[in-house]
Design a protein around this motif. Structure first.
Motif, PDB file in Angstrom:
ATOM      1  N   PHE A  25       0.766  -1.432   0.090  1.00 50.11           N
ATOM      2  CA  PHE A  25       0.030   0.038   0.023  1.00 50.11           C
ATOM      3  C   PHE A  25       0.941   1.290  -0.184  1.00 50.11           C
ATOM      4  O   PHE A  25       0.380   2.403  -0.835  1.00 50.11           O
ATOM      5  CB  PHE A  25      -0.890   0.065   1.192  1.00 50.11           C
ATOM      6  CG  PHE A  25      -1.796   1.129   1.055  1.00 50.11           C
ATOM      7  CD1 PHE A  25      -3.111   0.976   0.457  1.00 50.11           C
ATOM      8  CD2 PHE A  25      -1.713   2.512   1.612  1.00 50.11           C
ATOM      9  CE1 PHE A  25      -4.010   2.019   0.134  1.00 50.11           C
ATOM     10  CE2 PHE A  25      -2.739   3.695   1.722  1.00 50.11           C
ATOM     11  CZ  PHE A  25      -3.766   3.384   0.685  1.00 50.11           C
TER      12      PHE A  25
ATOM     13  N   ALA B 105       1.475   1.806  -3.511  1.00 49.61           N
ATOM     14  CA  ALA B 105       0.266   2.050  -4.155  1.00 49.61           C
ATOM     15  C   ALA B 105      -0.384   3.395  -4.201  1.00 49.61           C
ATOM     16  O   ALA B 105      -1.133   3.917  -5.008  1.00 49.61           O
ATOM     17  CB  ALA B 105      -0.788   0.920  -4.128  1.00 49.61           C
ATOM     18  N   GLN B 106      -0.091   3.806  -2.868  1.00 48.37           N
ATOM     19  CA  GLN B 106      -0.841   5.214  -2.550  1.00 48.37           C
ATOM     20  C   GLN B 106      -0.050   6.406  -3.613  1.00 48.37           C
ATOM     21  O   GLN B 106      -0.847   7.496  -3.733  1.00 48.37           O
ATOM     22  CB  GLN B 106      -0.566   5.526  -1.213  1.00 48.37           C
ATOM     23  CG  GLN B 106       0.814   5.793  -0.591  1.00 48.37           C
ATOM     24  CD  GLN B 106       0.664   6.045   0.850  1.00 48.37           C
ATOM     25  OE1 GLN B 106      -0.253   6.130   1.414  1.00 48.37           O
ATOM     26  NE2 GLN B 106       1.795   6.146   1.439  1.00 48.37           N
TER      27      GLN B 106
ATOM     28  N   ILE C 289       0.186   5.865  -6.710  1.00 47.76           N
ATOM     29  CA  ILE C 289      -0.604   5.748  -7.938  1.00 47.76           C
ATOM     30  C   ILE C 289      -1.826   6.476  -7.621  1.00 47.76           C
ATOM     31  O   ILE C 289      -2.137   7.564  -8.316  1.00 47.76           O
ATOM     32  CB  ILE C 289      -0.758   4.325  -7.961  1.00 47.76           C
ATOM     33  CG1 ILE C 289       0.378   3.574  -8.528  1.00 47.76           C
ATOM     34  CG2 ILE C 289      -1.911   4.342  -9.333  1.00 47.76           C
ATOM     35  CD1 ILE C 289       0.280   1.994  -8.615  1.00 47.76           C
ATOM     36  N   ILE C 290      -2.562   6.264  -6.759  1.00 47.26           N
ATOM     37  CA  ILE C 290      -3.900   6.975  -6.552  1.00 47.26           C
ATOM     38  C   ILE C 290      -3.895   8.418  -6.304  1.00 47.26           C
ATOM     39  O   ILE C 290      -4.483   9.356  -6.601  1.00 47.26           O
ATOM     40  CB  ILE C 290      -4.652   6.401  -5.214  1.00 47.26           C
ATOM     41  CG1 ILE C 290      -6.193   6.468  -5.425  1.00 47.26           C
ATOM     42  CG2 ILE C 290      -4.127   6.634  -3.747  1.00 47.26           C
ATOM     43  CD1 ILE C 290      -7.135   5.572  -4.566  1.00 47.26           C
TER      44      ILE C 290
ATOM     45  N   ARG D  43      -3.100   3.326 -14.657  1.00 52.65           N
ATOM     46  CA  ARG D  43      -2.518   3.239 -13.299  1.00 52.65           C
ATOM     47  C   ARG D  43      -3.378   2.340 -12.605  1.00 52.65           C
ATOM     48  O   ARG D  43      -2.841   1.826 -11.609  1.00 52.65           O
ATOM     49  CB  ARG D  43      -2.527   4.536 -12.942  1.00 52.65           C
ATOM     50  CG  ARG D  43      -1.688   5.570 -13.763  1.00 52.65           C
ATOM     51  CD  ARG D  43      -0.484   5.865 -13.474  1.00 52.65           C
ATOM     52  NE  ARG D  43       0.209   5.364 -12.526  1.00 52.65           N
ATOM     53  CZ  ARG D  43       1.019   6.002 -11.497  1.00 52.65           C
ATOM     54  NH1 ARG D  43       1.111   7.238 -11.340  1.00 52.65           N
ATOM     55  NH2 ARG D  43       1.860   5.263 -10.744  1.00 52.65           N
ATOM     56  N   TYR D  44      -4.730   2.108 -12.857  1.00 50.02           N
ATOM     57  CA  TYR D  44      -5.450   1.189 -12.145  1.00 50.02           C
ATOM     58  C   TYR D  44      -4.880  -0.115 -12.119  1.00 50.02           C
ATOM     59  O   TYR D  44      -4.933  -0.858 -11.286  1.00 50.02           O
ATOM     60  CB  TYR D  44      -6.953   1.499 -12.431  1.00 50.02           C
ATOM     61  CG  TYR D  44      -7.778   0.543 -11.497  1.00 50.02           C
ATOM     62  CD1 TYR D  44      -7.957   0.771 -10.257  1.00 50.02           C
ATOM     63  CD2 TYR D  44      -8.529  -0.784 -12.389  1.00 50.02           C
ATOM     64  CE1 TYR D  44      -8.977  -0.318  -9.480  1.00 50.02           C
ATOM     65  CE2 TYR D  44      -9.189  -1.748 -11.406  1.00 50.02           C
ATOM     66  CZ  TYR D  44      -9.504  -1.094 -10.027  1.00 50.02           C
ATOM     67  OH  TYR D  44     -10.390  -2.232  -9.323  1.00 50.02           O
TER      68      TYR D  44
ATOM     69  N   GLU E 142      -1.976  -1.023 -12.420  1.00 48.01           N
ATOM     70  CA  GLU E 142      -0.782  -1.213 -11.252  1.00 48.01           C
ATOM     71  C   GLU E 142      -1.390  -1.338  -9.997  1.00 48.01           C
ATOM     72  O   GLU E 142      -0.760  -2.022  -9.266  1.00 48.01           O
ATOM     73  CB  GLU E 142       0.097   0.113 -11.475  1.00 48.01           C
ATOM     74  CG  GLU E 142       0.640   0.234 -12.745  1.00 48.01           C
ATOM     75  CD  GLU E 142       1.365   1.855 -12.794  1.00 48.01           C
ATOM     76  OE1 GLU E 142       2.204   2.039 -12.034  1.00 48.01           O
ATOM     77  OE2 GLU E 142       1.079   2.417 -13.797  1.00 48.01           O
ATOM     78  N   TRP E 143      -2.141  -0.454  -9.603  1.00 48.45           N
ATOM     79  CA  TRP E 143      -2.982  -0.533  -8.309  1.00 48.45           C
ATOM     80  C   TRP E 143      -3.346  -2.058  -8.020  1.00 48.45           C
ATOM     81  O   TRP E 143      -3.142  -2.813  -6.884  1.00 48.45           O
ATOM     82  CB  TRP E 143      -4.038   0.407  -8.286  1.00 48.45           C
ATOM     83  CG  TRP E 143      -4.743   0.230  -7.125  1.00 48.45           C
ATOM     84  CD1 TRP E 143      -6.171  -0.290  -6.777  1.00 48.45           C
ATOM     85  CD2 TRP E 143      -4.749   1.240  -5.868  1.00 48.45           C
ATOM     86  NE1 TRP E 143      -6.707  -0.001  -5.586  1.00 48.45           N
ATOM     87  CE2 TRP E 143      -5.789   0.894  -5.024  1.00 48.45           C
ATOM     88  CE3 TRP E 143      -3.847   2.111  -5.432  1.00 48.45           C
ATOM     89  CZ2 TRP E 143      -5.906   1.643  -3.812  1.00 48.45           C
ATOM     90  CZ3 TRP E 143      -4.298   2.808  -4.105  1.00 48.45           C
ATOM     91  CH2 TRP E 143      -5.183   2.344  -3.253  1.00 48.45           C
ATOM     92  N   LYS E 144      -4.090  -2.574  -8.877  1.00 50.63           N
ATOM     93  CA  LYS E 144      -4.842  -3.889  -8.895  1.00 50.63           C
ATOM     94  C   LYS E 144      -3.493  -4.771  -8.782  1.00 50.63           C
ATOM     95  O   LYS E 144      -3.805  -5.839  -7.933  1.00 50.63           O
ATOM     96  CB  LYS E 144      -5.735  -4.162 -10.107  1.00 50.63           C
ATOM     97  CG  LYS E 144      -6.290  -5.339 -10.082  1.00 50.63           C
ATOM     98  CD  LYS E 144      -7.127  -5.425 -11.507  1.00 50.63           C
ATOM     99  CE  LYS E 144      -7.885  -6.740 -11.547  1.00 50.63           C
ATOM    100  NZ  LYS E 144      -8.684  -6.805 -12.724  1.00 50.63           N
TER     101      LYS E 144
ATOM    102  N   LEU F  92      -2.334  -4.794  -5.159  1.00 43.54           N
ATOM    103  CA  LEU F  92      -3.108  -4.899  -3.870  1.00 43.54           C
ATOM    104  C   LEU F  92      -4.246  -5.935  -3.856  1.00 43.54           C
ATOM    105  O   LEU F  92      -4.546  -6.448  -2.941  1.00 43.54           O
ATOM    106  CB  LEU F  92      -3.709  -3.478  -3.523  1.00 43.54           C
ATOM    107  CG  LEU F  92      -2.956  -2.335  -3.092  1.00 43.54           C
ATOM    108  CD1 LEU F  92      -3.556  -1.239  -3.036  1.00 43.54           C
ATOM    109  CD2 LEU F  92      -1.928  -2.699  -1.969  1.00 43.54           C
TER     110      LEU F  92
END
Length: 100
Positions: A21, A24-25, A27-28, A70-71, A73-75, A78
């Protein structure tokens, strides 16, 4: 607009989830319409987290983020930690009513 996700993490994976996370943060937080986020850990159930993300609009989350490269990458970072896969809900702040 507030995105709320209750994240239940697979047994023994909390440390790895928290490390992922942290990556990942970034990214968001780089997405258009993103305002802020919090990740909170449950005191009673140490495998449960609450993710709160403030977006300018619902579409910034559901279309702008979720339909972006980018989603993915997030996926990848996490989604394999969740069991079960979380329900994500969206909330709006209610305006105070005057009492006079």
């Amino acid at each position: 607009m507030l995105e709320v996700a209750q994240l239940d993490i697979r047994p023994g994976q909390c440390d790895a989830f928290e490390a992922a996370f942290k990556r990942a943060q970034a990214i968001i937080s780089s997405m258009p319409g993103y305002l802020s986020h919090q990740l909170q850990k449950c005191i009673e159930k140490d495998h449960r987290y609450l993710l709160l993300v403030q977006w300018e609009t619902l579409e910034d989350h559901t279309e702008g983020f979720r339909q972006s490269p980018r989603y993915q990458e997030w996926k990848a970072l996490l989604h394999h930690f969740y069991e079960p896969f979380p329900d994500v809900e969206h909330y709006q702040l209610m305006r105070e009513q005057s009492t006079g």
